[in-house]
Design a protein around this motif. Structure first.
Motif, PDB file in Angstrom:
ATOM      1  N   MET A   1       0.823  -1.204   0.000  1.00 59.53           N
ATOM      2  CA  MET A   1       0.000   0.000   0.000  1.00 59.53           C
ATOM      3  C   MET A   1       0.859   1.257   0.000  1.00 59.53           C
ATOM      4  O   MET A   1       0.520   2.267  -0.614  1.00 59.53           O
ATOM      5  CB  MET A   1      -0.950  -0.004   1.197  1.00 59.53           C
ATOM      6  CG  MET A   1      -1.992   1.116   1.129  1.00 59.53           C
ATOM      7  SD  MET A   1      -3.268   1.010   2.402  1.00 59.53           S
ATOM      8  CE  MET A   1      -4.185  -0.415   1.811  1.00 59.53           C
ATOM      9  N   ARG A   2       1.997   1.173   0.685  1.00 58.23           N
ATOM     10  CA  ARG A   2       2.909   2.313   0.724  1.00 58.23           C
ATOM     11  C   ARG A   2       3.438   2.640  -0.676  1.00 58.23           C
ATOM     12  O   ARG A   2       3.618   3.805  -1.027  1.00 58.23           O
ATOM     13  CB  ARG A   2       4.075   1.980   1.656  1.00 58.23           C
ATOM     14  CG  ARG A   2       4.635   3.188   2.359  1.00 58.23           C
ATOM     15  CD  ARG A   2       5.715   2.766   3.336  1.00 58.23           C
ATOM     16  NE  ARG A   2       6.441   3.940   3.766  1.00 58.23           N
ATOM     17  CZ  ARG A   2       7.358   4.555   3.025  1.00 58.23           C
ATOM     18  NH1 ARG A   2       7.665   4.075   1.851  1.00 58.23           N
ATOM     19  NH2 ARG A   2       7.957   5.641   3.463  1.00 58.23           N
ATOM     20  N   ALA A   3       3.694   1.603  -1.472  1.00 63.98           N
ATOM     21  CA  ALA A   3       4.151   1.818  -2.846  1.00 63.98           C
ATOM     22  C   ALA A   3       3.090   2.560  -3.655  1.00 63.98           C
ATOM     23  O   ALA A   3       3.413   3.426  -4.486  1.00 63.98           O
ATOM     24  CB  ALA A   3       4.497   0.482  -3.499  1.00 63.98           C
TER      25      ALA A   3
ATOM     26  N   VAL B   1       0.916  -1.066  -9.748  1.00 62.23           N
ATOM     27  CA  VAL B   1       1.991  -1.052  -8.760  1.00 62.23           C
ATOM     28  C   VAL B   1       1.988  -2.358  -7.979  1.00 62.23           C
ATOM     29  O   VAL B   1       0.932  -2.840  -7.561  1.00 62.23           O
ATOM     30  CB  VAL B   1       1.816   0.121  -7.769  1.00 62.23           C
ATOM     31  CG1 VAL B   1       3.003   0.193  -6.821  1.00 62.23           C
ATOM     32  CG2 VAL B   1       1.638   1.432  -8.511  1.00 62.23           C
ATOM     33  N   THR B   2       3.173  -2.931  -7.784  1.00 59.41           N
ATOM     34  CA  THR B   2       3.278  -4.106  -6.924  1.00 59.41           C
ATOM     35  C   THR B   2       4.553  -4.048  -6.102  1.00 59.41           C
ATOM     36  O   THR B   2       5.598  -3.617  -6.584  1.00 59.41           O
ATOM     37  CB  THR B   2       3.237  -5.416  -7.734  1.00 59.41           C
ATOM     38  OG1 THR B   2       3.275  -6.520  -6.827  1.00 59.41           O
ATOM     39  CG2 THR B   2       4.409  -5.518  -8.693  1.00 59.41           C
ATOM     40  N   ALA B   3       4.430  -4.450  -4.842  1.00 55.56           N
ATOM     41  CA  ALA B   3       5.599  -4.524  -3.961  1.00 55.56           C
ATOM     42  C   ALA B   3       5.752  -5.927  -3.409  1.00 55.56           C
ATOM     43  O   ALA B   3       6.503  -6.154  -2.474  1.00 55.56           O
ATOM     44  CB  ALA B   3       5.460  -3.518  -2.815  1.00 55.56           C
ATOM     45  N   ARG B   4       5.024  -6.880  -3.980  1.00 53.76           N
ATOM     46  CA  ARG B   4       5.084  -8.249  -3.478  1.00 53.76           C
ATOM     47  C   ARG B   4       6.364  -8.923  -3.963  1.00 53.76           C
ATOM     48  O   ARG B   4       6.572  -9.104  -5.150  1.00 53.76           O
ATOM     49  CB  ARG B   4       3.862  -9.038  -3.944  1.00 53.76           C
ATOM     50  CG  ARG B   4       2.563  -8.497  -3.350  1.00 53.76           C
ATOM     51  CD  ARG B   4       1.366  -9.278  -3.825  1.00 53.76           C
ATOM     52  NE  ARG B   4       0.132  -8.746  -3.255  1.00 53.76           N
ATOM     53  CZ  ARG B   4      -1.080  -9.196  -3.559  1.00 53.76           C
ATOM     54  NH1 ARG B   4      -1.211 -10.178  -4.427  1.00 53.76           N
ATOM     55  NH2 ARG B   4      -2.139  -8.659  -3.001  1.00 53.76           N
TER      56      ARG B   4
ATOM     57  N   ALA C   1       4.916  -0.910 -12.295  1.00 52.64           N
ATOM     58  CA  ALA C   1       5.946  -0.417 -11.383  1.00 52.64           C
ATOM     59  C   ALA C   1       6.168  -1.453 -10.290  1.00 52.64           C
ATOM     60  O   ALA C   1       5.262  -1.752  -9.512  1.00 52.64           O
ATOM     61  CB  ALA C   1       5.526   0.913 -10.774  1.00 52.64           C
ATOM     62  N   VAL C   2       7.365  -2.025 -10.236  1.00 50.77           N
ATOM     63  CA  VAL C   2       7.697  -3.093  -9.290  1.00 50.77           C
ATOM     64  C   VAL C   2       8.671  -2.552  -8.240  1.00 50.77           C
ATOM     65  O   VAL C   2       9.764  -2.094  -8.573  1.00 50.77           O
ATOM     66  CB  VAL C   2       8.331  -4.295 -10.013  1.00 50.77           C
ATOM     67  CG1 VAL C   2       8.655  -5.402  -9.015  1.00 50.77           C
ATOM     68  CG2 VAL C   2       7.400  -4.815 -11.108  1.00 50.77           C
ATOM     69  N   ASP C   3       8.253  -2.603  -6.981  1.00 52.40           N
ATOM     70  CA  ASP C   3       9.147  -2.209  -5.899  1.00 52.40           C
ATOM     71  C   ASP C   3      10.117  -3.358  -5.640  1.00 52.40           C
ATOM     72  O   ASP C   3       9.717  -4.451  -5.241  1.00 52.40           O
ATOM     73  CB  ASP C   3       8.327  -1.911  -4.642  1.00 52.40           C
ATOM     74  CG  ASP C   3       9.209  -1.644  -3.424  1.00 52.40           C
ATOM     75  OD1 ASP C   3      10.366  -1.227  -3.622  1.00 52.40           O
ATOM     76  OD2 ASP C   3       8.757  -1.878  -2.297  1.00 52.40           O
TER      77      ASP C   3
END
Length: 310
Positions: free
Chosen positions: A54-56, A97-100, A231-233
């Motif tokens: 969620m922060r991403a 957006v994904t940060a997983r 967008a990948v964190d």
């Protein structure tokens, strides 16, 4: 929360960053009640993975707002990106957006540490840095540790065990050598392949794989031909930090994983930190298979945002 902040400077810095982000979102997106629900939900998250995801989204929203780029939140009831970018009232592009992060060496080390329980040392050697490690790999490593620990306990030498990982989503096979030694619970790990090529190749592969799942692919193709950027964190993607955004952009654009059927028009590799509200770094690679019009849309977007793009 306040008590923890007083005794833990790291928490305090993290809270300051979150408060800054929340205030900025309130100021830039107050007209959309979905943002208010997201901010409320954010305060109830229970895992680091959920928080970073969620922060991403917050970080990207603030970047768009700071650049004056109009957007709407995607509809969570249908397949579409997190952000629908608008121009003259029409959707011209999207950003998902994904940060997983995939399960990695860190999870394997944690499992081995739990098995060792401080009774002996364990060395883990990888012939190349894996892009992910499935749970059954940790099971095999834990079993190897137990077998060797039993041998040591019986006064016999512990024979190292080699675990071969065959995973079609792992950018090639990986061999893990598990060696238990007398000690006090230290778990060491090393990658015996090239210092940079293997870890960065694993991060690169994993970043592209983030867009290939059925749900993500549907989101990438959902805007009736308008280009969608993924967008990948990669904050938890091992050695991804070794490349700057500019280098990542060039590498992604030239990568063999950008096949004609890849569901996204471009891939952004980004990093965030719990201690600051904005992006640390980002680089965008565009698919070589884009039409001239779609490429222009995304290049203009990156120019406005100040993001390196290739």
């Amino acid at each position: 929360m306040e008590a923890a902040a007083r005794t833990n400077p790291t928490v305090l810095v993290g809270l300051d960053a979150l408060e800054t982000m929340a205030a900025a979102l309130e100021a830039t997106a107050a007209s959309d009640p979905r943002w208010r629900r997201k901010i409320a939900e954010f305060g109830q998250l229970t895992s680091l993975g959920q928080l970073l995801q969620m922060r991403a989204e917050f970080v990207l929203a603030l970047a768009l707002a700071d650049a004056g780029i109009g957007y709407e939140l995607g509809d969570t009831k249908i397949a579409n990106p997190d952000f629908l970018l608008t121009r003259s009232g029409a959707v011209c592009a999207g950003v998902e957006v994904t940060a997983r992060a995939p399960q990695s060496i860190n999870e394997l080390v944690e499992r081995v540490e739990a098995v060792s329980g401080g009774r002996f040392d364990v060395d883990l050697a990888f012939d190349r840095c894996p892009s992910r490690l499935q749970p059954e790999v940790a099971d095999k490593a834990a079993a190897a540790v137990r077998t060797q620990a039993d041998a040591l306990g019986a006064g016999s030498p512990a024979v190292a065990e080699v675990i071969r990982v065959e995973d079609p989503k792992n950018a090639g096979p990986v061999e893990i050598t598990v060696q238990v030694c007398p000690g006090n619970g230290a778990v060491g790990r090393e990658v015996t392949a090239g210092i940079l090529d293997s870890p960065l190749g694993a991060a690169e592969y994993a970043a592209f794989e983030a867009g290939r799942g059925a749900q993500k692919a549907a989101q990438g193709r959902s805007l009736d031909g308008a280009p969608v950027l993924l967008a990948v964190d990669v904050s938890r993607y091992g050695a991804a930090w070794m490349r700057s955004g500019t280098v990542w952009a060039a590498r992604l654009a030239a990568c063999e994983y950008f096949t004609p059927d890849y569901p996204f028009a471009g891939l952004a590799v980004m990093r965030q930190s719990l201690e600051q509200p904005g992006l640390i770094d980002i680089g965008v690679g565009l698919s070589p298979h884009l039409t001239a019009a779609d490429r222009q849309v995304l290049e203009d977007l990156c120019t406005t945002l100040g993001w390196p793009c290739a």
